[in-house]
Design a protein around this motif. Structure first.
Motif: not given
Length: 392
Positions: A24-28, A197-198, A211-221, A226-233
């Protein structure tokens, strides 16, 4: 709340089969059932899929985790539902402060029902079991509930600061209170919306036939988003509320103490204000203490992902999550212990005869008049919780 994407790899460290390669490709990938409010993407890493030393898969550990989560769910749902019921049943409890407390109870109910069951299943199975729709809905709803709690804490503190410190006799109207509560949920939904959204729901092929099912974050850039959003929250959900509440309640407590030491300052109104303030401060302190370990590990993950390689990290994180979720069920116990109005309302609903004095608390009709010391010991808190919640 505020789960990082790296955390998902720790939580999914035991796939259905022992494999060392992923086609599988790299995913968030993010843990979407940990009351998250942010995630930080991380490429899939064979180290986190080795499944070595995961003590949460031991039968005895799983039994303890199941019992812990079920206990919190039962006490949280029953206790918070009781708080909502008595406020709307008894006119004397229909005050602005109590309506905000009801809002806290509703957000705690959301966490009890939207965080805990899904977290337990995810911890036991190590993959996303709830389908595509819930993958997009649950993370946002979970984060929204946490935001509602922290914003409501701030509103209560600032409203009491306004009325006590500045001696403003005009109280917030009930219509304004309703408007503020609606605005609280709207702002909370907006803050949590990036988690809906992401996001991406996908299947990872571990090996032929596995195989396994995952729920992934996919940030646009990039993963840095994701790190900045995590720290801000983290700051919005924990740092800022603690700062605001500490400032407000320190000034309130100073004002009430100053007034009580002045001639004629010990009237009934100020005694009630002191008791209510003490209860609200205790609720905030319990929230801060129970969530501190969870936030600390989240911050550690954001700063250095190598902590995911620590032995039994998944178990440690799960324990911290259980401690954090305890805040959702202890508030009704605190209300019953520290507030006469709630205690009397609970007693009237459960039809148990409480005989309370300064030195002793007698529990009769429920426990055959068993005598319990009035000091706030753990046993007293447990007795109050059982009597106020189970019998109501």
């Amino acid at each position: 709340m505020n789960d990082s994407g790296r955390l998902q790899m720790a939580m999914e460290s035991v796939p259905p089969h022992n494999v060392t390669h992923i086609e599988a490709p790299e995913y968030a990938v993010e843990s979407c059932d940990q009351c998250s409010s942010a995630g930080t993407p991380l490429a899939l890493d064979d180290r986190h899929l080795a499944g070595v030393g995961d003590s949460t898969q031991l039968f005895g550990v799983q039994v303890v985790l199941i019992l812990a989560y079920i206990t919190i769910i039962v006490f949280g749902v029953v206790g918070n539902a009781l708080v909502i019921y008595v406020v709307f049943k008894f006119k004397t409890l229909r005050t602005v402060t109590n309506f905000f407390i009801v809002n806290l109870a509703v957000s705690d109910l959301f966490m009890n029902t939207l965080c805990l069951p899904f977290t337990l299943v995810h911890t036991l199975y190590g993959e996303w079991k709830f389908g595509r729709v819930l993958c997009f809905v649950l993370p946002c709803a979970q984060a929204m509930a946490v935001h509602v709690s922290t914003i409501t804490f701030n509103i209560i503190a600032l409203d009491r600061h306004r009325s006590i410190v500045y001696h403003l006799e005009t109280k917030m109207s009930k219509d304004m209170c309703a408007l503020v509560i609606v605005a609280t949920w709207a702002v909370s939904a907006l803050l949590a919306s990036p988690l809906a959204v992401f996001r991406e729901y996908l299947t990872l092929d571990l090996s032929p036939g596995a195989s396994i099912k995952v729920c992934a974050e996919q940030w646009p850039v990039s993963s840095m988003d994701g790190t900045m959003y995590s720290i801000c929250m983290l700051l919005v959900q924990y740092g800022l509320p603690l700062a605001v509440n500490s400032f407000a309640y320190l000034r309130i407590w100073s004002m009430l103490k100053k007034h009580s030491s002045s001639p004629g300052g010990r009237n009934d109104r100020h005694r009630r204000q002191r008791k209510t303030t003490k209860m609200l401060v205790t609720v905030v302190v319990v929230f801060a203490v129970t969530w501190l370990p969870f936030h600390a590990v989240q911050l550690a993950i954001d700063m250095d992902s190598s902590v995911l390689d620590l032995k039994d990290f998944k178990l440690l994180f799960t324990v911290f999550h259980i401690v954090a979720m305890c805040s959702t069920c202890v508030n009704p116990i605190l209300y019953g212990w520290m507030n006469n109005s709630y205690r009397n309302a609970f007693r009237r609903v459960c039809k148990c005869d409480f005989n309370y004095s300064r030195s002793n608390l007698f529990l009769s009709a429920c426990f055959d008049k068993v005598k319990v010391p009035s000091a706030p010991t753990p046993s007293l808190i447990a007795a109050l919780g059982f009597t106020s919640l189970y019998n109501l």
